[in-house]
Design a protein around this motif. Sequence first.
Motif, PDB file in Angstrom:
ATOM      1  N   THR A 257      43.959   6.808  22.320  1.00 48.20           N
ATOM      2  CA  THR A 257      42.512   7.046  22.391  1.00 48.20           C
ATOM      3  C   THR A 257      41.779   6.532  21.159  1.00 48.20           C
ATOM      4  O   THR A 257      40.576   6.250  21.230  1.00 48.20           O
ATOM      5  CB  THR A 257      42.216   8.540  22.587  1.00 48.20           C
ATOM      6  N   ALA A 258      42.484   6.380  20.037  1.00 47.70           N
ATOM      7  CA  ALA A 258      41.842   5.832  18.837  1.00 47.70           C
ATOM      8  C   ALA A 258      41.546   4.350  19.017  1.00 47.70           C
ATOM      9  O   ALA A 258      40.449   3.877  18.704  1.00 47.70           O
ATOM     10  CB  ALA A 258      42.724   6.053  17.613  1.00 47.70           C
ATOM     11  N   THR A 259      42.502   3.600  19.541  1.00 44.89           N
ATOM     12  CA  THR A 259      42.321   2.150  19.674  1.00 44.89           C
ATOM     13  C   THR A 259      41.665   1.751  20.996  1.00 44.89           C
ATOM     14  O   THR A 259      41.224   0.610  21.136  1.00 44.89           O
ATOM     15  CB  THR A 259      43.671   1.422  19.542  1.00 44.89           C
ATOM     16  N   GLN A 260      41.620   2.672  21.960  1.00 45.57           N
ATOM     17  CA  GLN A 260      40.835   2.397  23.163  1.00 45.57           C
ATOM     18  C   GLN A 260      39.362   2.275  22.818  1.00 45.57           C
ATOM     19  O   GLN A 260      38.611   1.561  23.479  1.00 45.57           O
ATOM     20  CB  GLN A 260      41.019   3.519  24.196  1.00 45.57           C
ATOM     21  N   GLY A 261      38.955   2.981  21.771  1.00 45.43           N
ATOM     22  CA  GLY A 261      37.574   2.904  21.322  1.00 45.43           C
ATOM     23  C   GLY A 261      36.741   4.091  21.758  1.00 45.43           C
ATOM     24  O   GLY A 261      37.000   4.720  22.785  1.00 45.43           O
ATOM     25  N   ALA A 262      35.752   4.409  20.949  1.00 46.68           N
ATOM     26  CA  ALA A 262      34.843   5.508  21.252  1.00 46.68           C
ATOM     27  C   ALA A 262      33.861   5.102  22.344  1.00 46.68           C
ATOM     28  O   ALA A 262      33.499   3.931  22.456  1.00 46.68           O
ATOM     29  CB  ALA A 262      34.083   5.918  19.992  1.00 46.68           C
ATOM     30  N   VAL A 263      33.435   6.076  23.137  1.00 40.34           N
ATOM     31  CA  VAL A 263      32.402   5.833  24.151  1.00 40.34           C
ATOM     32  C   VAL A 263      31.367   6.947  24.084  1.00 40.34           C
ATOM     33  O   VAL A 263      31.707   8.127  24.011  1.00 40.34           O
ATOM     34  CB  VAL A 263      32.990   5.745  25.574  1.00 40.34           C
ATOM     35  N   MET A 264      30.108   6.553  24.076  1.00 39.69           N
ATOM     36  CA  MET A 264      29.008   7.515  24.080  1.00 39.69           C
ATOM     37  C   MET A 264      27.760   6.824  24.590  1.00 39.69           C
ATOM     38  O   MET A 264      27.594   5.611  24.427  1.00 39.69           O
ATOM     39  CB  MET A 264      28.769   8.097  22.678  1.00 39.69           C
ATOM     40  N   GLY A 265      26.878   7.601  25.184  1.00 37.50           N
ATOM     41  CA  GLY A 265      25.684   7.034  25.786  1.00 37.50           C
ATOM     42  C   GLY A 265      24.615   6.621  24.800  1.00 37.50           C
ATOM     43  O   GLY A 265      23.638   5.980  25.181  1.00 37.50           O
ATOM     44  N   ILE A 266      24.826   6.971  23.512  1.00 38.16           N
ATOM     45  CA  ILE A 266      23.821   6.639  22.491  1.00 38.16           C
ATOM     46  C   ILE A 266      24.454   5.750  21.411  1.00 38.16           C
ATOM     47  O   ILE A 266      24.128   5.847  20.241  1.00 38.16           O
ATOM     48  CB  ILE A 266      23.221   7.922  21.877  1.00 38.16           C
ATOM     49  N   PHE A 267      25.336   4.857  21.833  1.00 40.44           N
ATOM     50  CA  PHE A 267      26.140   4.092  20.873  1.00 40.44           C
ATOM     51  C   PHE A 267      25.297   3.191  19.974  1.00 40.44           C
ATOM     52  O   PHE A 267      25.553   3.072  18.768  1.00 40.44           O
ATOM     53  CB  PHE A 267      27.183   3.256  21.608  1.00 40.44           C
TER      54      PHE A 267
END
Length: 462
Positions: free
Chosen positions: A407-417
């Motif tokens: 999950t660290a290298t998959q990358g963060a996801v957020m609607g306000i990136f």
Amino acid sequence: MKINRSRQTWSLLSLCLFLFLAACGGGQSTTGSTAATGTTADAASETSTGPVKIVWWHSMSGDLNKVVDELVKKFNDSQKDVQVEAIFQGDYDASINKFKTSMGSGSGPTMLQTYDVGTRYMIDSQAITPMQQFIDADKFDTSQFEPNILKYYTFDNQLYSMPFNTSNPIFYYNKDAFKKAGLDPENPPKTLDEWEAAAKALTKDGQTGMSLPIYGWLMEQMFASQDATLLNNDNGRTALATESQLGSEPGVKFLTWWKKLIDEKYMLNLGRKTDDTKKAFAAGQVAVTMDSTASLRGLISSTEGKFEVGTAPLPKVASSDIGKGGVVIGGASLWIMNDKSAAEQQAAWKFIKFLAEPEQQAYWHVNTGYFPITKAAYNEDLVKENMKKYPQFETAVDQLHNTKIDTATQGAVMGIFTEARQLTETAIEEALNGSKSPQAALDDAAAQITQKLKDYNDTVSP
């Protein structure tokens, strides 16, 4: 951003129609080019009145736009069932804003290219048909695709969009300057401490050792390099992220190191524009910089006759991090809109499959510098010849393949990136100019990002 009931109803009806038509098409005997492209009965039925037209909104400007146009022309000339119209919509921010404006009006595209950081918004918009539905209905084989690339756009074992232009960050260094400084140009540093030592040796004769652009993407990468998540809930992948972890130890370590080199004059602060650091590097003003793998050819061309460019993987914060974590892919992917007819959606899927073919991926890679999304593209003669011409690209390929998927290298996801990146960049500036300590700057930004996450999550219906 609450679900629009009329759009949801239309989406369900459209999906049911798509699955029915796909099932009908699946029972037909397909051979030759028809089998290769997966043409369905739905798309074929349109040929009696002309090809199915699809509109593709993209953000590839300049020379990249020319490559897009060539691929579209090749596809359109290769068959008569589908015709693609590619329309440049400005940069990623402009394009996604136009998409938001078009929602519910029927005036939007059949398919949209948007940046990686728009992923969470696109899913939450309820406006797309997940790519996995086409993959499953068509029994499309994704085993040859790069798993590190697919994983970014995968949630709950569902691929939501098809990767298109993909990159990762690497360090670029002046090999000639390394030799003059007594450093081994064939053995670049691997950790921040080693890069610090190199920067000190390289800072002389009017040249500064290093310059890093103030870019939120770099901070995100240094979290992944330490196998650390930027957001809670596994980087927002097991549930909507509710808290930024920007002020945690991985971020503070990196920013503290960065400020130290700025203060000691071994690194230049050239601001947020990556073009400024590239120009300084090409001019020999700095010996080391960080940029996307997609910048490789441009940097080599701009330094031709001046010095030889070397490439190195993104450094680890400490030697104990070697073998852990990795990089997060960047770039953009392709999304299919669910307010279009089943025939249009299937036509878009046909075009997307064409773009994913090794031959097209080889052409895209060689002419843009972006990664092929399929491993089979590396077997194409075009790619082999290009790799001989630009052996520096092997660094990027190895870095991608050496990245451990989690999950660290998959990358963060957020609607306000995009807002989060801007706040991160402001925090970096505050730390580098001394108005706040690295810890305080990152903590303040994290608090603001966390509040924006709450505000965003409140708008998304469960």
